[in-house]
Each structure stands twice: as structure tokens, then as C-alpha cells.
Scaffold this active site. Sequence first.
Site, PDB file in Angstrom:
ATOM      1  CB  THR A  41       4.637   0.493  11.592  1.00  0.00           C
ATOM      2  OG1 THR A  41       4.715   0.122  10.201  1.00  0.00           O
ATOM      3  CG2 THR A  41       6.042   0.678  12.140  1.00  0.00           C
ATOM      4  CG  HIS A  43      -0.534   2.901  17.524  1.00  0.00           C
ATOM      5  ND1 HIS A  43      -1.644   2.106  17.542  1.00  0.00           N
ATOM      6  CD2 HIS A  43      -0.387   3.302  16.237  1.00  0.00           C
ATOM      7  CE1 HIS A  43      -2.155   2.020  16.328  1.00  0.00           C
ATOM      8  NE2 HIS A  43      -1.414   2.742  15.515  1.00  0.00           N
ATOM      9  NE  ARG A  73      -5.149  -0.932  13.187  1.00  0.00           N
ATOM     10  CZ  ARG A  73      -4.684   0.271  12.861  1.00  0.00           C
ATOM     11  NH1 ARG A  73      -3.384   0.509  12.870  1.00  0.00           N
ATOM     12  NH2 ARG A  73      -5.524   1.239  12.521  1.00  0.00           N
ATOM     13  N   GLY A  86       0.824  -1.198   0.000  1.00  0.00           N
ATOM     14  CA  GLY A  86       0.000   0.000   0.000  1.00  0.00           C
ATOM     15  C   GLY A  86       0.860   1.252   0.000  1.00  0.00           C
ATOM     16  CD  GLU A  91      -2.000  -0.177  20.004  1.00  0.00           C
ATOM     17  OE1 GLU A  91      -2.503   0.971  19.895  1.00  0.00           O
ATOM     18  OE2 GLU A  91      -1.351  -0.717  19.088  1.00  0.00           O
ATOM     19  CB  ALA A 130       4.207   4.403  12.924  1.00  0.00           C
TER      20      ALA A 130
END
Length: 323
Positions: A221, A271, A223, A142, A252, A273
Site C-alpha cells: 500500500t 490506489h 509505492r 512510520g 497508474e 488505501a
Amino acid sequence: MHPGDEADRYLRMRGHTTVHTPLAGVHDHNRIAAAYADADAALVGHEPLSADVLARAPRLRAVVRTGVGYDAIDVPAASRLGITVSNLPGINANAVAEYTLGLLLAAARHLVHSATAVAAGTWPREPGRELRGATLGLLGYGATARAVVPLAQAFGMRVLCTTGVPLEERTDGTVHFVELPQLLAEADYVSVHTALTDRSRGLLGAAAFAAMKPTAVLINTARGGIVDEGALAHAVRTGRIAGAALDVVSQEPLAPDSQLRGVDGIVVHSHLAGQSEQARTAAGLEGAAELDASLAGRPRHAVSAGLLPVNAQRPDTTTAKER
């Protein structure tokens, strides 16, 4: 997102009333439901929007995820309720790509271990590894994975990729597209850039780690649910693979009893990124525009089938909840 920022001003200029309800820390189901009880539309982060939460928001007609992944939203339930769900494809691709290279460098040169050891009073001198000449395996192709490619190549890395993207969209001749078994066998670093779906959940488990090099490092980075965390902890603890740098985990914040805690070679970050200043600003403004378009029945990035008709009846003044 804050009162008075660009996204807030945009929504108010479009005639909406905004209410800011930050939902940080551990997600509380009832608190989340209460935040949406009187909202017509919502800009959301990572908080889970279950079928029950959506059902308890009778006015809600549009939800915009200010990022790419939307696995925390029950999209089928939203569709049944006539709620448009949108995401923002590629909005933080550059931020995540740069962060990925940061994790690669930190893992290769033991930067976290070194800093922690110095703070504890020692002076470690173990050699690291150079990225030049190493092989990077990308799971997914992606926007983020594509942004990683030139950065990795600038360090002299060879790039492999496994993806379900159609052949005609694999336009980069410098990337070697291979099947997953070959990527796992050859990669020195495996970096995850795919969505969490029923097919990808637990994709990287004991069998995958057994197929990787003992010197390989996992970078995630995307899930947390894509990785079997128990299998990962065992693989690193027993030397099956060298380590892992994780920006995401299945729960999380990281649970106190997580199997990832206390494993030498596994580093967990919070989390971050996609959390550059530039990406946050762009996500807020683009998210506000998508929310306004969705309320008008013209979403540009809808992922749900419950699209609001253009002539749908709704109050003249809407309340857009920002996260």
C-alpha cells in the site's frame, strides 16, 4: 476536493482565490503544466510535478501534497526555484492501516477469487487461512505501520518490523525489530510501508522473493516502484511465493501490457488505501492550512529547502489550485 467544501471555504476565508482543476486518469504532461501556469500555490494529489512543469509555473511558490508520499514531485528542482514543498505526515495512517488489514483478510480467505468465481457461475470451496498465529512483516515503521500493529495483534498475529528508525524511537515492545533477511524468511505476510527513495526502489525483487516462504503473500500500500513487478509476476506464477495484493503499481492506472495482469494470485486495486471519507476531509483541510502557512513563509511540514521568506513579495490575491 470540491468547490464549497471545508478546504475551499478555509482558503477563501484566508483571502485566497481558489480554482479547481481535477486531473484524473492518465497523467498528461502538458495538461498538468497548464493547470499550474498561473497558480501561486497548489494542493496536489499524485500527479507528477517534474522540473519542466515547475519551471513553466513562474508564480508558483508553494506545493502541498495532500498525503504522505511526495516522490512524484521533483523536490530538488522545486528548491532551486524557491518553491516550498510540503506533505501531510500521518494524515491517512488509520485509513491505510484498516485497508491493509482488509487486504490481509481478503488474501488469506481468497475473497476476491471467490466473488469473481461466483459471478462467473462457479461455486469455489477452497479453504483459506486464519490470520491468528501468522507472522506479519512490516517494511517501515512510520505512522501507518504503527497503526497496523494493534490491528494485526487484535487478530492474534505476531509482528516483525525492519526499519531505519533510530532505536530510541522503536517504542513498542510488542514488535520484534529484525533485519530484512530475517523478516523475509519468517513472515507469512510482508506488508510495505516505506517511502520510495533511491535506496528502496526495486527493494523487493527476485532475491527478496527467493528468501520468502512459498506460502507468503506480499501486501503493498506504499509505492509501486518499491517492487520489481516483473520479478513479482515470475515469483507468483512459478509458485516461489503464494501471491500479492497490490494497491499501488509503478504505472497508474495499470498499463494494459503490465506483467501483473493475468497472473493467478496477484490482485491489483486502484490506489484506494488512503481514500476514506474521513481521511480525504482531513487531508483537504490540513492541506489548506499548510498551503496558507507556506505562503506566509511558515510551513509546518516542508520537505524542500526552497522556503518562501516571510517578507517575500507576491500579489495581494493568490490563486490556490486544488486537486
